[in-house]
Design a protein around this motif. Structure first.
Motif, PDB file in Angstrom:
ATOM      1  N   ALA A 110       0.801  -1.219   0.000  1.00 36.12           N
ATOM      2  CA  ALA A 110       0.000   0.000   0.000  1.00 36.12           C
ATOM      3  C   ALA A 110       0.836   1.273   0.000  1.00 36.12           C
ATOM      4  N   THR A 111       2.137   1.178   0.276  1.00 37.60           N
ATOM      5  CA  THR A 111       3.002   2.350   0.214  1.00 37.60           C
ATOM      6  C   THR A 111       3.555   2.577  -1.185  1.00 37.60           C
ATOM      7  N   GLY A 112       3.336   1.629  -2.077  1.00 35.97           N
ATOM      8  CA  GLY A 112       3.939   1.684  -3.399  1.00 35.97           C
ATOM      9  C   GLY A 112       3.009   2.245  -4.453  1.00 35.97           C
ATOM     10  N   ARG A 113       3.493   2.180  -5.690  1.00 40.12           N
ATOM     11  CA  ARG A 113       2.747   2.719  -6.822  1.00 40.12           C
ATOM     12  C   ARG A 113       3.038   1.875  -8.048  1.00 40.12           C
ATOM     13  N   SER A 114       1.991   1.611  -8.829  1.00 36.03           N
ATOM     14  CA  SER A 114       2.196   0.848 -10.060  1.00 36.03           C
ATOM     15  C   SER A 114       2.840   1.720 -11.121  1.00 36.03           C
ATOM     16  N   GLY A 115       3.308   1.090 -12.179  1.00 39.50           N
ATOM     17  CA  GLY A 115       3.772   1.833 -13.332  1.00 39.50           C
ATOM     18  C   GLY A 115       2.603   2.345 -14.169  1.00 39.50           C
ATOM     19  N   ALA A 146      -3.089  -2.956 -15.313  1.00 36.92           N
ATOM     20  CA  ALA A 146      -2.093  -2.916 -14.241  1.00 36.92           C
ATOM     21  C   ALA A 146      -2.286  -4.096 -13.324  1.00 36.92           C
ATOM     22  N   ASN A 147      -1.157  -4.661 -12.879  1.00 35.70           N
ATOM     23  CA  ASN A 147      -1.173  -5.647 -11.809  1.00 35.70           C
ATOM     24  C   ASN A 147      -0.946  -4.917 -10.493  1.00 35.70           C
ATOM     25  N   VAL A 148      -1.791  -5.160  -9.515  1.00 41.15           N
ATOM     26  CA  VAL A 148      -1.712  -4.412  -8.258  1.00 41.15           C
ATOM     27  C   VAL A 148      -1.512  -5.387  -7.118  1.00 41.15           C
ATOM     28  N   GLY A 149      -0.375  -5.272  -6.447  1.00 38.47           N
ATOM     29  CA  GLY A 149      -0.130  -6.103  -5.284  1.00 38.47           C
ATOM     30  C   GLY A 149      -0.245  -5.296  -4.008  1.00 38.47           C
ATOM     31  N   GLY A 150      -0.901  -5.831  -3.022  1.00 37.18           N
ATOM     32  CA  GLY A 150      -0.939  -5.210  -1.711  1.00 37.18           C
ATOM     33  C   GLY A 150      -1.630  -3.869  -1.629  1.00 37.18           C
ATOM     34  N   GLY A 151      -2.496  -3.552  -2.586  1.00 35.90           N
ATOM     35  CA  GLY A 151      -3.259  -2.307  -2.490  1.00 35.90           C
ATOM     36  C   GLY A 151      -2.506  -1.067  -2.901  1.00 35.90           C
ATOM     37  N   ALA A 152      -1.517  -1.189  -3.779  1.00 34.57           N
ATOM     38  CA  ALA A 152      -0.705  -0.042  -4.177  1.00 34.57           C
ATOM     39  C   ALA A 152      -1.517   0.995  -4.950  1.00 34.57           C
ATOM     40  N   TRP A 153      -0.984   2.198  -4.998  1.00 35.78           N
ATOM     41  CA  TRP A 153      -1.503   3.287  -5.821  1.00 35.78           C
ATOM     42  C   TRP A 153      -1.405   2.853  -7.281  1.00 35.78           C
ATOM     43  N   ILE A 154      -2.505   3.032  -8.035  1.00 42.93           N
ATOM     44  CA  ILE A 154      -2.516   2.676  -9.454  1.00 42.93           C
ATOM     45  C   ILE A 154      -2.284   3.925 -10.290  1.00 42.93           C
ATOM     46  N   SER A 155      -1.249   3.913 -11.108  1.00 42.03           N
ATOM     47  CA  SER A 155      -0.973   5.032 -12.002  1.00 42.03           C
ATOM     48  C   SER A 155      -1.925   4.984 -13.209  1.00 42.03           C
ATOM     49  N   SER A 156      -1.791   5.960 -14.088  1.00 45.49           N
ATOM     50  CA  SER A 156      -2.716   6.089 -15.209  1.00 45.49           C
ATOM     51  C   SER A 156      -2.608   4.921 -16.169  1.00 45.49           C
ATOM     52  N   ARG A 157      -3.735   4.611 -16.806  1.00 44.69           N
ATOM     53  CA  ARG A 157      -3.812   3.531 -17.772  1.00 44.69           C
ATOM     54  C   ARG A 157      -4.570   4.019 -19.002  1.00 44.69           C
ATOM     55  N   THR A 158      -4.047   3.702 -20.180  1.00 39.89           N
ATOM     56  CA  THR A 158      -4.640   4.167 -21.431  1.00 39.89           C
ATOM     57  C   THR A 158      -4.716   3.011 -22.419  1.00 39.89           C
ATOM     58  N   GLY A 159      -5.878   2.843 -23.013  1.00 45.47           N
ATOM     59  CA  GLY A 159      -6.020   1.827 -24.055  1.00 45.47           C
ATOM     60  C   GLY A 159      -5.310   2.237 -25.328  1.00 45.47           C
TER      61      GLY A 159
END
Length: 297
Positions: A110-115, A146-159
């Motif tokens: 939860a302290t992290g962030r996805s790409g 995005a793959n999200v482990g442990g409830g991390a912050w999800i960054s922007s996603r674009t199709g």
């Protein structure tokens, strides 16, 4: 207790003096990934069973918690360019799958962030009398997820962008279905709620017969966007753009069901996410769109 030292890959080229173990930054920061380019351009005859062409970009996962200096960060994932062209010739297959997805790595906890995730470009076209004939399914995928482990912050996603084109006497046919998907996805573990969600934007899909023909029982064009529920702010979910058109004596026959979905769904949170639907256009300009069954737009 000896102090822990951290070193980047670049630093490993020189001498290292440390009294404790070395933990590379790569364990905290996942690597970025960019899909390449794959093109099949045919002017002869190709017959195959299952054909899959993929230029996916899959960002690396953060594999360790933060330490106060570094935040666990997943790598960016950007899809590449995938093309299948039948120019004069013929391509016959049981199933064809063309993929240029972008998948961001997760931020460990939860302290992290996805790409950042960005779908790539997919092109399938039959022109100048060429044919693409599929016995069952023609599947085109340019999703951003995005793959999200442990409830991390999800960054922007674009199709990404998908083009399906039959031109100048070309013919594209599928015996079961054609699916074009430039939507936004997120993979969450059971019971996981993200810490925060940045924006999600559906991609762009163009399906055109321009003096050519397309026939299939079922046509699904998907460019929807969803932001997940979060314990923090949730940004905008925006649907993409879908254009289905027949031009210059072209014909498009969908016998059973047509779906064109640019819907958007915002996640809930302390600051819930807004949602804005996209655009669906059906255009017959000197051509024919023939939908004999149901249509969901």
């Amino acid at each position: 207790t000896p102090a822990t030292r951290r070193a980047s890959a670049a630093a490993l080229a020189g001498p290292i003096n440390a009294s404790g173990p070395i933990l590379p930054v790569a364990s905290i920061v996942g690597g970025d990934a960019q899909g390449g380019t794959a093109r099949i351009v045919n002017s002869g005859a190709i017959t195959t069973s299952f054909t899959t062409v993929t230029t996916a970009g899959i960002g690396g996962e953060a594999s360790a918690p933060g330490n106060g200096t570094y935040t666990p960060s997943g790598g960016d994932g950007r899809g590449g360019t995938t093309e299948l062209t039948s120019d004069v010739g013929s391509i016959t297959a049981d199933t064809i799958t063309l993929t240029a997805t972008g998948t961001a790595g997760g931020g460990f906890d939860a302290t992290g962030r996805s790409g950042v995730a960005s779908g790539g470009t997919v092109l399938a076209q039959a022109r100048s009398g060429g044919t693409i004939a599929v016995v069952t399914d023609l599947l085109l995928n340019a999703m951003g997820s995005a793959n999200v482990g442990g409830g991390a912050w999800i960054s922007s996603r674009t199709g990404g962008g998908i083009t399906l084109l039959s031109q100048n006497g070309g013919l594209i046919s599928a015996g079961n279905q054609i699916v074009a998907d430039a939507s936004i996805g997120v993979s969450l573990g059971a019971g996981i709620i993200t810490a925060r969600s940045d924006s999600a934007t559906g991609g762009t899909i163009s399906i055109t017969t321009d003096g050519g023909a397309l026939t299939t029982p079922t046509l699904d064009a998907l460019a929807h966007a969803t932001t997940p529920n979060s314990t923090g702010p949730v940004a905008l979910a925006r649907g993409g753009t879908i254009t289905i058109q027949s031009l210059n004596s072209g014909t498009m026959n969908v016998d059973v069901a047509l779906t064109a979905d640019t819907s958007a769904l915002g996640g809930s949170g302390p600051i819930g996410g807004a949602a804005l639907g996209g655009t669906v256009s059906l255009i017959a300009d000197g051509g024919a769109l023939i939908f004999d069954g149901s249509a969901f737009l």
